[in-house]
Design an enzyme around this catalytic site. Structure first.
Site, short mmCIF file in Angstrom:
data_model
loop_
_atom_site.label_atom_id
_atom_site.label_comp_id
_atom_site.label_asym_id
_atom_site.label_seq_id
_atom_site.Cartn_x
_atom_site.Cartn_y
_atom_site.Cartn_z
N SER A 82 -9.40 66.99 35.17
CA SER A 82 -8.83 68.07 35.98
C SER A 82 -9.85 68.57 36.98
O SER A 82 -11.06 68.37 36.83
CB SER A 82 -8.35 69.23 35.10
OG SER A 82 -9.43 69.89 34.52
N ASP A 83 -9.33 69.22 38.01
CA ASP A 83 -10.19 69.83 39.01
C ASP A 83 -9.42 70.96 39.69
O ASP A 83 -8.19 70.88 39.82
CB ASP A 83 -10.66 68.83 40.06
CG ASP A 83 -11.87 69.34 40.81
OD1 ASP A 83 -12.98 69.22 40.26
OD2 ASP A 83 -11.71 69.90 41.91
N THR A 84 -10.13 71.99 40.09
CA THR A 84 -9.52 73.16 40.72
C THR A 84 -10.25 73.50 42.00
O THR A 84 -11.49 73.47 42.05
CB THR A 84 -9.59 74.37 39.76
OG1 THR A 84 -8.91 74.04 38.55
CG2 THR A 84 -8.96 75.61 40.37
#
Length: 177
Positions: free
Chosen positions: A54-56
């Site tokens: 995941s990445d934000t």
């Protein structure tokens, strides 16, 4: 930790992939690409496991605000976000035995007008430096948030509701809710 809410047995394995981004690419493409890179890097060594990457990122329009490198950059970012609505994008990639599901969530966050002193006091806590956009909604940064439209967990860093449904779709054997 958000994954604990799903009652999963998990390990955190850092992918150590290059997280540099192309600033000409849309925020949703950036987060899905980074999440996929992270998941693929780990999946090679864990063939029989569900691997989640995941990445934000925080974006004001198409301009991505990364993690501030210093006090001045943190002040600039938080001043930019003061009194406006910005978007938080979190991308997720799940890989299991040749299956791959990739998605993203977008949540709009509106900040109150911030005083310069509020910004400086917040920077002194040290919290902005490891957070996209220079704030953490799950901690003191919550004091700046007037409203959100979308998935709160996604702003924290992992849209667990959509992840739950994705894992279910992929046949994860022991989801308990």
């Amino acid at each position: 930790m958000l994954l604990q809410q799903l009652h999963l047995d998990f390990s955190i394995i850092h992918s150590n992939v290059d997280e540099s981004i192309d600033r000409k690419v849309s925020p949703e493409c950036v987060v899905t690409d980074l999440a996929t890179r992270k998941a693929l890097a780990v999946a090679d060594d864990y063939h029989s496991s569900y691997v989640i990457g995941s990445d934000t990122v925080v974006a004001q329009g198409d301009h991505i605000l990364e993690k501030p490198k210093d006090k001045e950059e943190a002040k600039k970012m938080l001043s930019q976000l003061s009194g406006i609505t910005h978007s938080v994008f979190t991308g997720v990639a799940v890989i299991f035995e040749g299956q791959q599901e990739v998605f993203y969530e977008k949540t709009d966050v509106t900040f109150w007008e911030l005083t310069e002193q509020e910004i400086l006091n917040y920077i002194e806590t040290g919290e902005p430096y490891d957070k996209a956009g220079g704030y953490g909604i799950q901690a003191l940064g919550a004091l700046f948030v007037k409203e959100i439209k979308g998935d709160y967990a996604s702003v924290v860093g992992l849209p667990i509701s959509k992840l739950y449904r994705t894992l279910k779709k992929m046949g994860y054997p022991s989801l308990r809710v």
